[in-house]
Write a protein that holds these residues in place. Structure first.
Motif, PDB file in Angstrom:
ATOM      1  N   LYS A 362       0.807  -1.210   0.000  1.00  0.00           N
ATOM      2  CA  LYS A 362       0.000   0.000   0.000  1.00  0.00           C
ATOM      3  C   LYS A 362       0.846   1.268   0.000  1.00  0.00           C
ATOM      4  O   LYS A 362       0.331   2.351  -0.252  1.00  0.00           O
ATOM      5  CB  LYS A 362      -0.943   0.000   1.212  1.00  0.00           C
ATOM      6  N   ARG A 363       2.129   1.150   0.332  1.00  0.00           N
ATOM      7  CA  ARG A 363       3.012   2.309   0.333  1.00  0.00           C
ATOM      8  C   ARG A 363       3.458   2.621  -1.091  1.00  0.00           C
ATOM      9  O   ARG A 363       3.589   1.743  -1.944  1.00  0.00           O
ATOM     10  CB  ARG A 363       4.234   2.069   1.210  1.00  0.00           C
ATOM     11  N   ALA A 364       3.719   3.909  -1.347  1.00  0.00           N
ATOM     12  CA  ALA A 364       4.166   4.322  -2.677  1.00  0.00           C
ATOM     13  C   ALA A 364       5.533   3.739  -3.003  1.00  0.00           C
ATOM     14  O   ALA A 364       5.806   3.324  -4.134  1.00  0.00           O
ATOM     15  CB  ALA A 364       4.205   5.848  -2.760  1.00  0.00           C
ATOM     16  N   TYR A 365       6.416   3.687  -1.989  1.00  0.00           N
ATOM     17  CA  TYR A 365       7.757   3.154  -2.197  1.00  0.00           C
ATOM     18  C   TYR A 365       8.082   2.132  -1.100  1.00  0.00           C
ATOM     19  O   TYR A 365       8.768   2.437  -0.121  1.00  0.00           O
ATOM     20  CB  TYR A 365       8.790   4.285  -2.180  1.00  0.00           C
ATOM     21  N   PRO A 366       7.582   0.915  -1.275  1.00  0.00           N
ATOM     22  CA  PRO A 366       7.865  -0.110  -0.260  1.00  0.00           C
ATOM     23  C   PRO A 366       9.350  -0.465  -0.219  1.00  0.00           C
ATOM     24  O   PRO A 366      10.057  -0.356  -1.216  1.00  0.00           O
ATOM     25  CB  PRO A 366       7.018  -1.308  -0.717  1.00  0.00           C
ATOM     26  N   ILE A 367       9.809  -0.888   0.952  1.00  0.00           N
ATOM     27  CA  ILE A 367      11.214  -1.227   1.182  1.00  0.00           C
ATOM     28  C   ILE A 367      11.295  -2.666   1.672  1.00  0.00           C
ATOM     29  O   ILE A 367      10.493  -3.101   2.498  1.00  0.00           O
ATOM     30  CB  ILE A 367      11.839  -0.277   2.225  1.00  0.00           C
ATOM     31  N   CYS A 368      12.268  -3.411   1.176  1.00  0.00           N
ATOM     32  CA  CYS A 368      12.425  -4.814   1.562  1.00  0.00           C
ATOM     33  C   CYS A 368      12.872  -4.923   3.017  1.00  0.00           C
ATOM     34  O   CYS A 368      13.653  -4.109   3.520  1.00  0.00           O
ATOM     35  CB  CYS A 368      13.435  -5.502   0.653  1.00  0.00           C
ATOM     36  N   ARG A 369      12.382  -5.972   3.691  1.00  0.00           N
ATOM     37  CA  ARG A 369      12.740  -6.200   5.088  1.00  0.00           C
ATOM     38  C   ARG A 369      14.233  -6.469   5.286  1.00  0.00           C
ATOM     39  O   ARG A 369      14.754  -6.302   6.396  1.00  0.00           O
ATOM     40  CB  ARG A 369      11.950  -7.394   5.629  1.00  0.00           C
ATOM     41  N   VAL A 370      14.910  -6.898   4.233  1.00  0.00           N
ATOM     42  CA  VAL A 370      16.330  -7.218   4.369  1.00  0.00           C
ATOM     43  C   VAL A 370      17.134  -6.000   4.819  1.00  0.00           C
ATOM     44  O   VAL A 370      18.138  -6.129   5.534  1.00  0.00           O
ATOM     45  CB  VAL A 370      16.888  -7.777   3.045  1.00  0.00           C
ATOM     46  N   LYS A 495      15.912 -13.338  -7.799  1.00  0.00           N
ATOM     47  CA  LYS A 495      15.641 -14.047  -9.049  1.00  0.00           C
ATOM     48  C   LYS A 495      14.405 -14.931  -8.944  1.00  0.00           C
ATOM     49  O   LYS A 495      13.839 -15.334  -9.962  1.00  0.00           O
ATOM     50  CB  LYS A 495      16.850 -14.905  -9.432  1.00  0.00           C
ATOM     51  N   ARG A 496      13.974 -15.250  -7.722  1.00  0.00           N
ATOM     52  CA  ARG A 496      12.775 -16.045  -7.524  1.00  0.00           C
ATOM     53  C   ARG A 496      11.534 -15.168  -7.345  1.00  0.00           C
ATOM     54  O   ARG A 496      10.445 -15.684  -7.074  1.00  0.00           O
ATOM     55  CB  ARG A 496      12.933 -16.919  -6.274  1.00  0.00           C
ATOM     56  N   GLY A 497      11.701 -13.869  -7.477  1.00  0.00           N
ATOM     57  CA  GLY A 497      10.558 -12.970  -7.326  1.00  0.00           C
ATOM     58  C   GLY A 497      10.438 -12.359  -5.941  1.00  0.00           C
ATOM     59  O   GLY A 497       9.414 -11.755  -5.621  1.00  0.00           O
ATOM     60  N   PHE A 498      11.480 -12.506  -5.103  1.00  0.00           N
ATOM     61  CA  PHE A 498      11.450 -11.967  -3.753  1.00  0.00           C
ATOM     62  C   PHE A 498      12.411 -10.796  -3.624  1.00  0.00           C
ATOM     63  O   PHE A 498      13.141 -10.682  -2.631  1.00  0.00           O
ATOM     64  CB  PHE A 498      11.807 -13.048  -2.726  1.00  0.00           C
ATOM     65  N   ALA A 499      12.411  -9.923  -4.625  1.00  0.00           N
ATOM     66  CA  ALA A 499      13.242  -8.706  -4.527  1.00  0.00           C
ATOM     67  C   ALA A 499      12.677  -7.786  -3.457  1.00  0.00           C
ATOM     68  O   ALA A 499      13.414  -7.002  -2.834  1.00  0.00           O
ATOM     69  CB  ALA A 499      13.304  -8.003  -5.867  1.00  0.00           C
ATOM     70  N   LEU A 500      11.365  -7.850  -3.253  1.00  0.00           N
ATOM     71  CA  LEU A 500      10.714  -7.006  -2.250  1.00  0.00           C
ATOM     72  C   LEU A 500       9.719  -7.875  -1.488  1.00  0.00           C
ATOM     73  O   LEU A 500       8.820  -8.484  -2.059  1.00  0.00           O
ATOM     74  CB  LEU A 500       9.981  -5.843  -2.932  1.00  0.00           C
ATOM     75  N   PHE A 501       9.882  -7.945  -0.180  1.00  0.00           N
ATOM     76  CA  PHE A 501       8.966  -8.732   0.659  1.00  0.00           C
ATOM     77  C   PHE A 501       9.014  -8.198   2.074  1.00  0.00           C
ATOM     78  O   PHE A 501       9.929  -7.502   2.462  1.00  0.00           O
ATOM     79  CB  PHE A 501       9.318 -10.220   0.615  1.00  0.00           C
TER      80      PHE A 501
END
Length: 501
Positions: A362-370, A495-501
């Motif tokens: 829902k955020r405009a610019y989400p950030i990965c938990r990593v 590469k598995r689609g988890f660039a952002l989670f």
């Protein structure tokens, strides 16, 4: 001519007192509680359990008394600490698998089986050792050391059973808010060490008016405490164990406000109601998915990274008393334990909610938990290396160092399981995150024994420089773990689609 009826027609055995009590509790809850209220009660009981689970985190208080009063060497103490870590972490893959297959309630049954006898056994060992004439650091019988090690192994196992069951329960009850649902029980676990460290400052728990703990009283206190918690968890098991399919499969139910009357029917075979039974709690294709997880190279890389970061932090907390003793200044150990616990607790709560917020779609610019892991590891590396630069002129900075190490410790135990749940699934969290707990077991054992060897050989005269080699190693270890986490994220997960989670 009369004859006895065959043994097979005798019927099922009559339920004992505990089974009858459990049956009445379950029947009442099924008739009078809606699903929504049942979820709240289960969540609250899990948090309450975590508030009492952190006695093992007071080991730095125990270790000082074990050295100064009982007469154990630091290497012996770190051997005992290593055994507690093995019990606490190395058994978690099996515990997590049981939690996924049979529900977390079965893990809570281990609470009273291991906690209470172990603490009472420790109390007896302390009393007998203090009666031995002229015991010193090289005269404590090895049988006592092995006795302490065995007892703390089971204390670690009981701690993990109680803590892990609570985390799995909370995460599976509210899967849409896994960051906060995971961080809240972990926060309560951190608070338990804060409360415990302040409680141990009472004059009642001091040895002959000194600053050291009276271990006989302390161990007896925790033995009684866990008897009470065992009774409370028996009640919670009775409520949850029948309703767990409904509790963890809530999306399939049309109305959470309806009383669970359908679950209140009398079971003719109620005598087996407390035994593990496979059910809807177990994830679909559980065994096959777990085998795939074990063959995932990214899981092994993250396992190594976890050993490299949690190992030094576990060892640091275990040996905090001797670290302070061998520095060039003196500060109250209980206060430092409280500072670490407070910092750890705050980071668990803040980072749990923050991880959900920054990664939200829902955020405009989400950030990965990593990136939160990167932040936590940088803080932890600074907290380790900074120990070499403390002197009498800037001893107030040690409070900041305690905050840094506590923040990193709590943050890792919050963000790492959230990442594991995101990559491999919330329904498999017991098995996957439990498997990762092998890492802090290995890391803690290795770094604790390394620390014990260093301090026994290099710190005869004290001084902060005697531990410089140790803190150099732990600082580099934290930095290496950061590189591994970023590498596995960018090179495999993305590469598995988890660039952002």
């Amino acid at each position: 001519m009369s004859s006895k009826p065959p043994a097979s027609s005798a019927g099922p055995p009559r339920p004992n007192f505990l089974h009858r009590v459990s049956h009445h509790i379950r029947r009442y809850s099924s008739l009078h509680l809606s699903l929504a209220n049942l979820k709240r009660i289960a969540f609250a009981i899990s948090l309450l359990s975590c508030l009492s689970a952190g006695s093992i985190m007071l080991f730095s208080l125990f270790s000082t008394a074990l050295h100064e009063i009982v007469g154990l060497t630091y290497f012996q103490i770190n051997f005992i600490a290593a055994m507690s870590s093995i019990g606490m972490y190395l058994c978690l893959p099996g515990l997590g698998y049981l939690g996924d297959c049979y529900g977390p309630a079965v893990l809570l049954l281990l609470l009273i089986w291991f906690f209470c006898p172990s603490y009472f056994f420790n109390s007896v060992l302390v009393a007998r050792l203090q009666q031995l004439p002229g015991s010193s650091y090289d005269q404590v019988p090895s049988s006592y050391v092995y006795g302490f090690a065995t007892a703390f192994f089971f204390i670690g196992l009981a701690t993990s059973s109680l803590y892990f069951a609570s985390v799995i329960t909370c995460a599976k009850i509210y899967p849409d808010h896994k960051g906060l649902a995971i961080s809240l029980p972990i926060t309560c676990y951190g608070l338990s060490s804060l409360f415990g460290s302040q409680l141990m400052k009472m004059a009642y728990f001091k040895h002959d008016g000194s600053s050291y703990l009276d271990l006989h009283k302390a161990f007896n206190f925790f033995g009684v405490l866990y008897i009470i918690m065992g009774i409370l968890n028996f009640v919670s098991n009775s409520i949850v164990i029948v309703e767990q399919d409904v509790l963890f499969a809530a999306p399939s139910l049309p109305d959470e406000t309806t009383p669970l009357v359908s679950l209140a029917a009398d079971d003719e075979d109620d005598s087996n109601s407390l035994l593990p039974q496979r059910s809807l709690v177990e994830p679909q294709h559980h065994h096959q998915r777990y085998i795939q997880f074990l063959h995932d190279k990214s899981a092994w890389i993250l396992l190594v990274a976890t050993a490299l970061n949690l190992g030094p932090l576990e060892s640091y907390q275990v040996n905090l008393g001797s670290i302070l003793k061998n520095s060039t200044y003196h500060t109250d150990l209980s206060n430092q334990v409280s500072i670490i616990a407070t910092s750890s607790t705050i980071s668990r709560l803040v980072l749990g909610g923050l991880s959900d917020y920054i990664s939200s779609d829902k955020r405009a610019y989400p950030i990965c938990r990593v990136w939160l892991i990167v932040l936590v590891l940088v803080v932890g590396a600074v907290g380790q290396v900074a120990n070499m630069y403390i002197s009498e002129d800037n001893e107030q900075w040690y409070y900041i160092i305690s905050i840094l190490n506590g923040f990193s410790y709590g943050g890792l135990f919050t963000v790492l399981p959230t990442i594991v749940a995101s990559i491999w699934g919330i329904d498999m969290m017991g098995s996957t995150w439990g498997s990762f707990m092998v890492a802090p077991a290995i890391g803690s054992v290795g770094y604790s024994l390394f620390y014990g060897k260093q301090i026994d050989s290099n710190c005869v005269n004290g001084g902060a420089s005697c531990l410089s080699e140790y803190f150099n190693v732990t600082g580099v270890s934290m930095a290496c773990s950061l590189v591994l986490v970023v590498a596995v994220w960018k090179l495999i997960w993305a590469k598995r689609g988890f660039a952002l989670f």
